[in-house]
Design an enzyme around this catalytic site. Structure first.
Site, PDB file in Angstrom:
ATOM      1  N   ARG A 127       0.845  -1.201   0.000  1.00  0.00           N
ATOM      2  CA  ARG A 127       0.000   0.000   0.000  1.00  0.00           C
ATOM      3  C   ARG A 127       0.880   1.250   0.000  1.00  0.00           C
ATOM      4  O   ARG A 127       0.631   2.184  -0.761  1.00  0.00           O
ATOM      5  CB  ARG A 127      -0.904  -0.008   1.243  1.00  0.00           C
ATOM      6  CG  ARG A 127      -1.638   1.300   1.463  1.00  0.00           C
ATOM      7  CD  ARG A 127      -2.780   1.168   2.439  1.00  0.00           C
ATOM      8  NE  ARG A 127      -2.354   1.145   3.843  1.00  0.00           N
ATOM      9  CZ  ARG A 127      -3.145   0.793   4.853  1.00  0.00           C
ATOM     10  NH1 ARG A 127      -4.382   0.419   4.619  1.00  0.00           N
ATOM     11  NH2 ARG A 127      -2.702   0.818   6.093  1.00  0.00           N
ATOM     12  N   ARG A 139       1.306   7.344   4.518  1.00  0.00           N
ATOM     13  CA  ARG A 139       1.049   7.443   5.962  1.00  0.00           C
ATOM     14  C   ARG A 139       2.325   7.181   6.732  1.00  0.00           C
ATOM     15  O   ARG A 139       3.030   6.209   6.462  1.00  0.00           O
ATOM     16  CB  ARG A 139      -0.013   6.420   6.373  1.00  0.00           C
ATOM     17  CG  ARG A 139      -1.419   6.874   6.118  1.00  0.00           C
ATOM     18  CD  ARG A 139      -2.415   5.794   6.366  1.00  0.00           C
ATOM     19  NE  ARG A 139      -2.240   5.116   7.669  1.00  0.00           N
ATOM     20  CZ  ARG A 139      -3.075   4.203   8.121  1.00  0.00           C
ATOM     21  NH1 ARG A 139      -4.123   3.837   7.405  1.00  0.00           N
ATOM     22  NH2 ARG A 139      -2.876   3.647   9.291  1.00  0.00           N
TER      23      ARG A 139
HETATM   24  P1  ADP Z   1      -5.144   0.670  10.490  1.00  0.00           P
HETATM   25  O1  ADP Z   1      -6.446  -0.034  10.616  1.00  0.00           O
HETATM   26  O2  ADP Z   1      -4.487   0.404   9.163  1.00  0.00           O
HETATM   27  O3  ADP Z   1      -4.212   0.433  11.641  1.00  0.00           O
HETATM   28  P2  ADP Z   1      -6.370   3.293  11.055  1.00  0.00           P
HETATM   29  O4  ADP Z   1      -6.446   4.382  10.060  1.00  0.00           O
HETATM   30  O5  ADP Z   1      -7.653   2.659  11.490  1.00  0.00           O
HETATM   31  O6  ADP Z   1      -5.350   2.246  10.477  1.00  0.00           O
HETATM   32  O7  ADP Z   1      -5.653   3.845  12.398  1.00  0.00           O
HETATM   33  C1  ADP Z   1      -4.414   4.519  12.364  1.00  0.00           C
HETATM   34  C2  ADP Z   1      -3.994   4.942  13.782  1.00  0.00           C
HETATM   35  O8  ADP Z   1      -4.964   5.853  14.330  1.00  0.00           O
HETATM   36  C3  ADP Z   1      -3.926   3.819  14.821  1.00  0.00           C
HETATM   37  O9  ADP Z   1      -2.706   3.130  14.768  1.00  0.00           O
HETATM   38  C4  ADP Z   1      -4.117   4.610  16.128  1.00  0.00           C
HETATM   39  O10 ADP Z   1      -2.943   5.284  16.524  1.00  0.00           O
HETATM   40  C5  ADP Z   1      -5.144   5.658  15.739  1.00  0.00           C
HETATM   41  N1  ADP Z   1      -6.532   5.162  15.958  1.00  0.00           N
HETATM   42  C6  ADP Z   1      -7.490   4.949  15.008  1.00  0.00           C
HETATM   43  N2  ADP Z   1      -8.626   4.487  15.548  1.00  0.00           N
HETATM   44  C7  ADP Z   1      -8.400   4.397  16.883  1.00  0.00           C
HETATM   45  C8  ADP Z   1      -9.159   3.984  17.995  1.00  0.00           C
HETATM   46  N3  ADP Z   1     -10.417   3.532  17.849  1.00  0.00           N
HETATM   47  N4  ADP Z   1      -8.599   4.042  19.239  1.00  0.00           N
HETATM   48  C9  ADP Z   1      -7.345   4.482  19.422  1.00  0.00           C
HETATM   49  N5  ADP Z   1      -6.555   4.880  18.419  1.00  0.00           N
HETATM   50  C10 ADP Z   1      -7.059   4.849  17.157  1.00  0.00           C
END
Ligand code: ADP
Length: 203
Positions: A127, A139
C-alpha cells in the site's frame, strides 16, 4: 443499518467500507481518518494524537470515544453508518454500547475481516509503495516496524472486542484473504442476513 467493520491493519477495512458506503448509502465513520484530519488541522485532539499515531500506539479511549460520539450526532449518521477502526479496545466497545443506548440505537451487525497475519505487513508495504508511486503522501505509520507494533496492539487490545460482539450474537467473520469482490459479496450476504425485526425496531 448500523455496522462495525473489524479487522487488523491491512485487512482491507477501508476498501470494503467504501463499498458498503456506495451500496447502502450510509457514511463510513473511520476513526483513523478522523484522527488524521485532526492532525492535519492541528486541532487540540490532533496535537495530542500525532506522536501516538506515528508510534503505532492507540490514542486514549476517552479522546476517541468523544470524537465518535460527536460524529454519531451529525445528520448524515442519522440513518446508519459503518464504523471502521472503532472500537479498538474493550473499553471503547463498552463506551459505544452506552452511547448507542443513550440515543436509543442498536447495532445491526459486526463484521470481522479475518486475514492471515503473515501477509499483513506485506500488504501494508505494498500500500505504501503504491501510494508513493501515485504521488500521494504515504502514511507515516505505514512502515514495517510500526505495522508490527499496530499488529501487536491489535492482538492484545482488539481481539477481545471481537469476543465482546460474539457474545452479543452480532458477529460474522469473513475470509479477508479472498479477492476484493468476493469479500464484498460475503459482506453483502452477511448484511442481508441481519434479521428484519432488528432493523425495524430502530427509528
Ligand atoms: P489501520 O487499521 O491500518 O491500523 P487506522 O487508520 O484505522 O489504520 O488507524 C491509524 C492509527 O490511528 C492507529 O494506529 C491509532 O494510533 C489511531 N486510531 C485509530 N482508531 C483508533 C481507535 N479507535 N482508538 C485508538 N486509536 C485509534
Amino acid at each position: 443499518m448500523r455496522l462495525i467493520l473489524l479487522g487488523p491493519p491491512g485487512a482491507g477495512k477501508g476498501t470494503q467500507a467504501e463499498k458498503i458506503v456506495s451500496g447502502f448509502g450510509i457514511p463510513q465513520l473511520s476513526t483513523g481518518d478522523m484522527l488524521r484530519e485532526a492532525v492535519k488541522l492541528r486541532t487540540k485532539t490532533g496535537l495530542h494524537a500525532r506522536e501516538i499515531m506515528e508510534r503505532g500506539d492507540l490514542v486514549p479511549d476517552e479522546l476517541v470515544v468523544a470524537v465518535v460520539a460527536d460524529r454519531l450526532d451529525q445528520p448524515d449518521a442519522a440513518n446508519g453508518f459503518v464504523l471502521d477502526g472503532f472500537p479498538r479496545t474493550l473499553a471503547q466497545a463498552v463506551a459505544l454500547d452506552k452511547e448507542l443506548y443513550q440515543r436509543n440505537l442498536r447495532l445491526d451487525a459486526v463484521l470481522e475481516l479475518k486475514v492471515d497475519e503473515s501477509i499483513l505487513v506485506d500488504r501494508v508495504k505494498t500500500r505504501a509503495e503504491q501510494m508513493a508511486k501515485r504521488g500521494e503522501t504515504v502514511r507515516s505509520d505505514d512502515t514495517p516496524k510500526v505495522c508490527e507494533r499496530r499488529l501487536d496492539i491489535y492482538r492484545a487490545q482488539t481481539v477481545p472486542v471481537i469476543e465482546h460482539y460474539r457474545s452479543q450474537g452480532l458477529l460474522t467473520s469473513i475470509d479477508g484473504l479472498q479477492p476484493i469482490e468476493a469479500v464484498t459479496e460475503d459482506l453483502a450476504a452477511a448484511i442481508a442476513a441481519v434479521p428484519v425485526n432488528a432493523i425495524r425496531r430502530q427509528k
